[in-house]
Structure formats: structure tokens, C-alpha cells
Design an enzyme around this catalytic site. Structure first.
Site, PDB file in Angstrom:
ATOM      1  N   HIS A   1      23.906  67.767   4.483  1.00  0.00           N
ATOM      2  CA  HIS A   1      24.509  67.653   3.158  1.00  0.00           C
ATOM      3  C   HIS A   1      23.898  68.624   2.150  1.00  0.00           C
ATOM      4  O   HIS A   1      24.440  68.802   1.059  1.00  0.00           O
ATOM      5  CB  HIS A   1      24.336  66.213   2.641  1.00  0.00           C
ATOM      6  CG  HIS A   1      25.125  65.924   1.395  1.00  0.00           C
ATOM      7  ND1 HIS A   1      26.490  66.119   1.309  1.00  0.00           N
ATOM      8  CD2 HIS A   1      24.735  65.455   0.169  1.00  0.00           C
ATOM      9  CE1 HIS A   1      26.907  65.792   0.100  1.00  0.00           C
ATOM     10  NE2 HIS A   1      25.869  65.395  -0.607  1.00  0.00           N
TER      11      HIS A   1
ATOM     12  N   ASP B   1      27.169  67.079   8.196  1.00  0.00           N
ATOM     13  CA  ASP B   1      26.847  66.262   7.019  1.00  0.00           C
ATOM     14  C   ASP B   1      26.979  64.772   7.338  1.00  0.00           C
ATOM     15  O   ASP B   1      28.049  64.300   7.721  1.00  0.00           O
ATOM     16  CB  ASP B   1      27.804  66.645   5.889  1.00  0.00           C
ATOM     17  CG  ASP B   1      27.339  66.171   4.533  1.00  0.00           C
ATOM     18  OD1 ASP B   1      26.687  65.123   4.460  1.00  0.00           O
ATOM     19  OD2 ASP B   1      27.659  66.854   3.537  1.00  0.00           O
TER      20      ASP B   1
ATOM     21  N   ASP C   1      28.138  68.170  -4.095  1.00  0.00           N
ATOM     22  CA  ASP C   1      28.125  66.709  -4.128  1.00  0.00           C
ATOM     23  C   ASP C   1      28.879  66.212  -5.372  1.00  0.00           C
ATOM     24  O   ASP C   1      29.982  66.675  -5.655  1.00  0.00           O
ATOM     25  CB  ASP C   1      26.666  66.249  -4.093  1.00  0.00           C
ATOM     26  CG  ASP C   1      26.497  64.749  -4.004  1.00  0.00           C
ATOM     27  OD1 ASP C   1      26.729  64.202  -2.919  1.00  0.00           O
ATOM     28  OD2 ASP C   1      26.128  64.148  -5.030  1.00  0.00           O
TER      29      ASP C   1
END
Length: 384
Positions: free
Chosen positions: A359, A331, A205
């Protein structure tokens, strides 16, 4: 990050003792930010601990064991008890560069080969068996507990760091003024590395921007960099820039948000808060209920300043490190097209795909993620 805006609370903006509502500029939905605790793990003492089986649902004992592992020494091992995944090479449509490889794990998984035996590392010389895990925005070192256990059992030495104001780190997220402050716990690891020591640096991320920052500072200490559904920025970009340029993204995330204005509403926001009731649908749509519950009680606000800071990356430093990207196909927070756009704009050495992952592959696909990380560690530098 990605569609993170849908997770921002709409109940109001926190300001010391008062609240203010605000609308987050489209795109800011894509950010998160947290960090703190540093886990330093390797495998020798871990041999004494009871193996944790992650084939089934996560239980509390597994979580407790993973979070309490401390300072284990790694030993060498023999061979992998499973064959490496088959790499299917194909060009990226629309890519500026066709010089990178894409891989998809096509091998059928079986219960008998899902985990390495304690201390059983690959039977070839590795450039390094030390892995540093960097969480994404809103997360902390706690999110890697399955990955830590799997890597340590395989004979790797693992550091999972809490960035400033994240996880159990003592700092207030609202006090973070720039990316350098945010990544200081990570930078400290590299300052302490011995002469000639290298690590495999892994970011998830917004952790992608964080590891990019460190790659520019310590290129000689990083053997490989791995981006997992991460912000892989081009030079001159901020995370906000990355998401703002995506077609249709503004409409996708145009929802009321909550900024935290710790310095007063007439000053820039200091952090972004997340509506944790929406985590399952946006970030953890393939993860177990227990992992979602863990995230719900552990995630912290996202520091604002690092998200809007532009990175300046050179070919001599950042560009000298082999990069690997792991796409998460299911995701909802960092959609596949957005990941593909980053890959095409800034082509890595190789691309892997995790099918059926949300995710948070460290929750939803821990063993598949582990196999890819092991495979990346085995790639000889001379072949990169």
C-alpha cells in the site's frame, strides 16, 4: 485505507482522560488521516547535495537529508537516462467505459538507470514541472521522502504537504470538523499560485478524496491529477460509502476497533486510532523494516469527520482535469479488486500498475513509482 481496520487498536477508546471501547462499523477499517509539514523543494541547490542511492536499504542519513531539503530552485535539463515504460493497452472487463488506457511497466530495471542525474529533467516542454504530493490517512509529508529526493534530482519542484492534524502539523486531529479544515494546508498552496501556474497533483490513500476536493475548487491550476492506491470517489460518495458497498468487505474488517471520543462517548467519534503493531502485515507488507519503523513512530490518528463527508464533483471542474490511477498489485490495505471497482466506476485517462508493491509504493517501489510519475508528466495535454 482499505483493510485498515485490522490496524485499529483494541485497547480502548480515548476520551480526554478516560477510555471507552467500541466496535467500528465494518469498512471504517479503510481509513486513515494525518498531515502537517510543508516541504517546498526543487532541484538547483540539491545539485550540491550528495546523491542518495535508494537501491539498497534505507539508512538514517538518507532520511535526514530528505527531510531537511528546503526551497531549492529547479533548472531545465536534457533527457531521461532510461527509456519510458511500454504501455500495454487493454480494455477493462466489466468497465462502464473503455475509453481509458492501462499501462504496466514491462521494462527491466538496471542499476545504471534507476535515478536521473541532478537537474536532468525530460527533454521536452512540460506543461508544468511542479508536483504537489498529498499523503493518505494516518501519514504525513514524511512518507514521501524518497519520492521527493528522486523528483527533485530529476529537476521537478516538489511540495509535500502535511494536512491539518497530520505529520508535524500543530493541530489536534480530534478538532477537525470537516474536509475543508483537513485540506486547508493544501488549499493554501493553490491560493498562493501565480496567474497561469499549474501543478501535477498526486494523492495517496485517503489523499485521493482530498485532491478530488481541491480539483473541484481549483481546476484551472491543476494540469494532471494522480491517484496512487487512492480513494477516487464518484460524486455524492464519501470514503465510507466507497468501502461499505464492497462485497465481503464487512466480513473482512469486522474486528474490534478503537474510536477516539474527544467530545464524550455520547457524541460522534472524533478520530480513529491505529494498532501500529499490525502495520507490516496490512499496509507495509513489502516495505523495509526501517520504513515500517519510521511509520510506526510517525503515524497519527485518523480524523473521523472527513472520512464520512460526501464529495460533490462536477464535470466542468473536477471532470475537466486529466486523471491517472496507479494500482498497487500487492496491496493488502486497498485490495486490487477495490481499486479496480473505483476505476470502473469513475474511469481515469490512464491506469498504471505497480507489480509487487504494497500500500506504500513510496517505500516499497520508490523508483518504479518515480518512473511512472515522470512518464505522466510527459504526457502532452493535447493527447489527453
Amino acid at each position: 485505507m482499505g483493510n485498515a481496520l485490522v490496524c485499529i487498536s483494541t485497547e480502548g477508546v480515548r476520551e480526554k482522560s478516560s477510555k471507552h471501547e467500541g466496535n467500528l462499523p465494518p469498512l471504517l477499517a479503510s481509513f486513515k488521516g494525518r498531515a502537517g509539514l510543508l516541504f517546498s523543494l526543487s532541484s538547483s541547490e540539491n545539485k550540491k547535495k550528495k546523491a542518495v542511492n535508494f537501491d539498497g536499504q534505507l539508512d538514517e542519513q538518507a532520511l535526514a537529508a530528505a527531510l531537511l531539503f528546503t526551497h531549492h530552485q529547479g533548472n531545465n535539463g536534457n533527457s531521461l537516462p532510461f527509456p519510458r515504460s511500454k504501455s500495454v493497452v487493454y480494455p477493462s472487463s466489466g468497465s462502464k467505459t473503455d475509453g481509458f488506457t492501462r499501462s504496466s511497466s514491462s521494462r527491466q530495471q538496471s542499476r545504471s538507470d534507476s535515478l536521473l542525474r541532478p537537474g536532468q529533467l525530460v527533454n521536452q516542454d512540460l506543461e508544468t514541472n511542479r508536483v504537489v504530493l498529498v499523503h493518505g490517512g494516518g501519514f504525513g509529508a514524511w512518507c514521501w521522502y524518497k519520492t521527493i529526493s528522486l523528483l527533485v534530482k530529476a529537476g521537478f519542484k516538489v511540495d509535500a504537504v502535511d494536512l491539518t492534524g497530520s505529520g508535524i502539523h500543530y493541530s489536534d486531529t480530534n478538532g477537525i470538523r470537516n474536509l475543508a479544515e483537513y485540506v486547508k494546508p493544501l488549499s493554501d498552496i493553490f491560493y498562493k499560485l501565480g496567474e497561469g501556474e499549474k501543478v501535477i497533483l498526486v494523492g495517496h490513500d485517503f489523499g485521493g478524496a482530498c485532491i478530488s476536493y481541491v480539483m473541484e475548487l481549483f481546476p484551472s491550476k491543476i494540469a494532471k491529477a494522480v491517484f496512487i492506491a487512492a480513494t477516487m470517489l464518484s460524486s455524492g460518495q464519501s470514503a465510507l460509502d466507497l468501502f461499505s458497498q464492497q462485497t465481503g468487505f464487512s466480513e473482512l474488517v469486522r474486528q474490534p476497533q478503537t474510536f477516539i471520543y474527544a467530545n464524550g462517548k455520547h457524541n460522534p467519534p472524533t478520530a480513529i486510532d491505529i494498532d501500529k503493531t499490525l502495520l507490516r502485515d496490512s499496509w507495509f507488507n513489502q516495505s523495509s523494516t526501517k520504513d515500517v519503523a519510521l511509520a510506526s513512530v510517525s503515524m497519527r490518528p485518523i480524523p473521523f469527520a472527513p472520512v464520512v463527508e460526501k464529495l460533490f464533483l462536477s464535470s466542468n471542474n473536477y471532470g475537466s482535469i486529466p486523471r491517472f490511477y496507479i494500482k498497487t498489485q500487492g496491496d493488502c490495505a486497498m485490495p486490487a479488486p477495490l481499486q479496480e471497482s473505483m476505476i470502473n466506476s469513475n474511469p481515469p485517462t490512464q491506469v498504471f500498475e505497480l507489480k509487487g508493491s504494497d500500500h506504500a509504493p513510496f517505500f516499497s517501489k520508490p523508483q518504479a513509482l518515480h518512473r511512472i510519475l515522470v512518464e505522466i508528466s510527459q504526457v502532452p495535454s493535447k493527447h489527453i
